[in-house]
Write a protein that holds these residues in place. Structure first.
Motif, PDB file in Angstrom:
ATOM      1  N   ASN A   1     -32.406   9.493  18.406  1.00 54.66           N
ATOM      2  CA  ASN A   1     -33.167  10.930  17.505  1.00 54.66           C
ATOM      3  C   ASN A   1     -34.097  10.701  18.759  1.00 54.66           C
ATOM      4  OD1 ASN A   1     -34.482   8.982  15.540  1.00 54.66           O
ATOM      5  ND2 ASN A   1     -35.383  11.312  15.716  1.00 54.66           N
ATOM      6  N   THR A   2     -34.444  11.420  20.066  1.00 55.59           N
ATOM      7  CA  THR A   2     -35.166  11.175  21.489  1.00 55.59           C
ATOM      8  C   THR A   2     -36.335  12.444  21.086  1.00 55.59           C
ATOM      9  OG1 THR A   2     -33.807  12.474  22.517  1.00 55.59           O
ATOM     10  CG2 THR A   2     -33.252  10.084  22.206  1.00 55.59           C
ATOM     11  N   ALA A   3     -37.222  12.512  21.935  1.00 52.15           N
ATOM     12  CA  ALA A   3     -37.981  13.423  22.195  1.00 52.15           C
ATOM     13  C   ALA A   3     -38.617  13.138  23.444  1.00 52.15           C
ATOM     14  CB  ALA A   3     -38.481  13.774  21.329  1.00 52.15           C
ATOM     15  N   SER A   4     -38.907  14.296  24.179  1.00 49.32           N
ATOM     16  CA  SER A   4     -39.323  14.357  25.608  1.00 49.32           C
ATOM     17  C   SER A   4     -41.253  14.592  25.688  1.00 49.32           C
ATOM     18  CB  SER A   4     -38.734  15.377  26.487  1.00 49.32           C
ATOM     19  OG  SER A   4     -37.216  14.922  26.354  1.00 49.32           O
ATOM     20  N   ASN A   5     -41.403  14.416  24.539  1.00 49.87           N
ATOM     21  CA  ASN A   5     -42.905  14.666  24.300  1.00 49.87           C
ATOM     22  C   ASN A   5     -43.600  13.562  23.706  1.00 49.87           C
ATOM     23  OD1 ASN A   5     -43.241  16.648  26.371  1.00 49.87           O
ATOM     24  ND2 ASN A   5     -42.684  17.499  25.074  1.00 49.87           N
ATOM     25  N   CYS A   6     -42.949  12.480  23.516  1.00 50.28           N
ATOM     26  CA  CYS A   6     -43.313  11.686  21.880  1.00 50.28           C
ATOM     27  C   CYS A   6     -44.093  10.854  22.783  1.00 50.28           C
ATOM     28  CB  CYS A   6     -41.860  11.007  21.809  1.00 50.28           C
ATOM     29  SG  CYS A   6     -42.203  10.446  19.679  1.00 50.28           S
ATOM     30  N   GLY A   7     -44.769  10.060  22.274  1.00 53.98           N
ATOM     31  CA  GLY A   7     -45.371   8.815  22.562  1.00 53.98           C
ATOM     32  C   GLY A   7     -44.154   7.397  22.577  1.00 53.98           C
ATOM     33  N   PHE A   8     -43.443   7.360  21.939  1.00 54.60           N
ATOM     34  CA  PHE A   8     -42.260   6.964  22.313  1.00 54.60           C
ATOM     35  C   PHE A   8     -41.687   7.297  23.239  1.00 54.60           C
ATOM     36  CE2 PHE A   8     -43.188   5.679  17.736  1.00 54.60           C
ATOM     37  CZ  PHE A   8     -43.961   4.579  17.567  1.00 54.60           C
ATOM     38  N   THR A   9     -41.722   8.054  23.939  1.00 58.61           N
ATOM     39  CA  THR A   9     -40.536   8.517  24.945  1.00 58.61           C
ATOM     40  C   THR A   9     -40.561   7.885  26.146  1.00 58.61           C
ATOM     41  OG1 THR A   9     -41.532  11.044  24.422  1.00 58.61           O
ATOM     42  CG2 THR A   9     -39.996  10.138  27.176  1.00 58.61           C
ATOM     43  N   PRO A  10     -41.134   6.367  26.497  1.00 59.91           N
ATOM     44  CA  PRO A  10     -41.210   5.715  27.495  1.00 59.91           C
ATOM     45  C   PRO A  10     -40.028   4.684  27.237  1.00 59.91           C
ATOM     46  CG  PRO A  10     -43.240   6.082  27.415  1.00 59.91           C
ATOM     47  CD  PRO A  10     -43.074   6.512  25.819  1.00 59.91           C
ATOM     48  N   GLN A  11     -39.704   4.691  25.922  1.00 57.48           N
ATOM     49  CA  GLN A  11     -38.556   3.957  25.249  1.00 57.48           C
ATOM     50  C   GLN A  11     -37.347   4.550  25.842  1.00 57.48           C
ATOM     51  OE1 GLN A  11     -38.130   3.369  21.189  1.00 57.48           O
ATOM     52  NE2 GLN A  11     -39.935   2.717  20.930  1.00 57.48           N
ATOM     53  N   TYR A  12     -36.735   5.513  26.399  1.00 55.09           N
ATOM     54  CA  TYR A  12     -35.767   5.920  27.581  1.00 55.09           C
ATOM     55  C   TYR A  12     -35.856   4.886  28.434  1.00 55.09           C
ATOM     56  CZ  TYR A  12     -34.604  10.789  26.290  1.00 55.09           C
ATOM     57  OH  TYR A  12     -34.500  11.263  25.569  1.00 55.09           O
TER      58      TYR A  12
ATOM     59  N   GLY B   1     -27.562   9.190  22.582  1.00 55.91           N
ATOM     60  CA  GLY B   1     -29.313   9.806  22.309  1.00 55.91           C
ATOM     61  C   GLY B   1     -29.627  11.297  22.155  1.00 55.91           C
ATOM     62  N   PHE B   2     -29.436  11.489  20.481  1.00 55.30           N
ATOM     63  CA  PHE B   2     -29.480  12.874  20.304  1.00 55.30           C
ATOM     64  C   PHE B   2     -31.047  13.541  20.359  1.00 55.30           C
ATOM     65  CE2 PHE B   2     -25.903  11.113  19.008  1.00 55.30           C
ATOM     66  CZ  PHE B   2     -24.773  12.231  18.549  1.00 55.30           C
ATOM     67  N   PRO B   3     -31.362  14.501  20.995  1.00 52.04           N
ATOM     68  CA  PRO B   3     -32.644  15.102  20.566  1.00 52.04           C
ATOM     69  C   PRO B   3     -33.279  15.538  19.682  1.00 52.04           C
ATOM     70  CG  PRO B   3     -31.984  15.931  22.758  1.00 52.04           C
ATOM     71  CD  PRO B   3     -30.206  15.146  22.200  1.00 52.04           C
ATOM     72  N   SER B   4     -34.457  16.014  18.938  1.00 51.28           N
ATOM     73  CA  SER B   4     -35.042  15.945  17.505  1.00 51.28           C
ATOM     74  C   SER B   4     -36.281  16.944  18.164  1.00 51.28           C
ATOM     75  CB  SER B   4     -34.800  15.507  16.867  1.00 51.28           C
ATOM     76  OG  SER B   4     -34.757  16.597  15.184  1.00 51.28           O
ATOM     77  N   ASN B   5     -36.318  18.180  17.489  1.00 46.87           N
ATOM     78  CA  ASN B   5     -37.934  18.759  17.452  1.00 46.87           C
ATOM     79  C   ASN B   5     -38.851  18.494  16.315  1.00 46.87           C
ATOM     80  OD1 ASN B   5     -39.880  19.824  19.494  1.00 46.87           O
ATOM     81  ND2 ASN B   5     -39.162  22.200  18.440  1.00 46.87           N
ATOM     82  N   GLN B   6     -38.563  17.716  15.458  1.00 46.64           N
ATOM     83  CA  GLN B   6     -38.265  18.050  14.032  1.00 46.64           C
ATOM     84  C   GLN B   6     -39.901  17.004  13.143  1.00 46.64           C
ATOM     85  OE1 GLN B   6     -34.983  17.247  11.503  1.00 46.64           O
ATOM     86  NE2 GLN B   6     -35.406  18.347  10.686  1.00 46.64           N
ATOM     87  N   PHE B   7     -40.231  16.685  14.731  1.00 47.90           N
ATOM     88  CA  PHE B   7     -41.221  15.641  14.158  1.00 47.90           C
ATOM     89  C   PHE B   7     -43.197  16.240  15.890  1.00 47.90           C
ATOM     90  CE2 PHE B   7     -37.766  12.922  13.648  1.00 47.90           C
ATOM     91  CZ  PHE B   7     -37.722  13.127  12.339  1.00 47.90           C
ATOM     92  N   GLY B   8     -43.325  16.827  15.379  1.00 50.24           N
ATOM     93  CA  GLY B   8     -44.567  16.889  16.165  1.00 50.24           C
ATOM     94  C   GLY B   8     -43.981  18.064  16.764  1.00 50.24           C
TER      95      GLY B   8
END
Length: 159
Positions: free
Chosen positions: A31-42, A61-68
């Motif tokens: 589960n991915t996100a574009s504006n996360c501290g972990f985004t560089p894991q891409y 990859g499955f984007p999700s907006n559920q976290f922050g």
């Protein structure tokens, strides 16, 4: 008995994709996100995909907006971001919920098959990773802070 191959998901362009299309592959579902501290894991996910893909490995990859609310964009914005910022070439899917009443059935199955720390089922944050073997068995869940490179030996053992 339900297997991973019983599920379908919409890809980032809205096309229905049976997960059975990946039968016989080792999968890393994230589960991915574009504006996360972990985004560089891409970067690390893409590196694994490019280096191990020819041997039968696929990242999904499955984007999700559920976290922050760290994935606010629509699918087109997400796809553009992933391509321009990280040159992502692995399959990306439409934005989903991974927890709660509207959670993707695929993620409900993954959470049930590989509970987290102390048996918890809920996904705690973006970039939780699920490793699936060639037979479609969910074999392990990895925490968001686990860098993709640390998964390489476990992935290779399944290849």
């Amino acid at each position: 008995m339900t297997t991973i191959y019983d599920f379908h998901a919409l890809d980032i362009s809205g096309r229905d994709v049976p997960i059975s299309d990946y039968r016989g592959k080792v999968l890393l579902i994230v589960n991915t996100a574009s504006n996360c501290g972990f985004t560089p894991q891409y970067d690390g996910l893409e590196s694994l995909y490019r280096n191990l893909g020819a041997r039968g490995f696929v990242v999904l990859g499955f984007p999700s907006n559920q976290f922050g609310e760290q994935e606010p964009g629509d699918e087109e914005e997400i796809a553009t971001f992933c391509k321009l910022q990280y040159d992502v070439s692995f399959p990306m899917f439409a934005k989903i919920d991974v927890n709660g009443a509207k959670a993707s059935p695929l993620f409900d199955w993954l959470k049930s098959a590989t509970p987290g720390l102390l048996g918890s089922r809920a996904i705690k944050w973006n970039f939780t990773k699920f490793l699936v073997d060639r037979q479609g068995n969910a074999v392990r869940r990895f925490a968001p802070m686990t860098p993709p490179a640390r998964l390489r030996s476990e992935i290779e053992a399944l290849l």
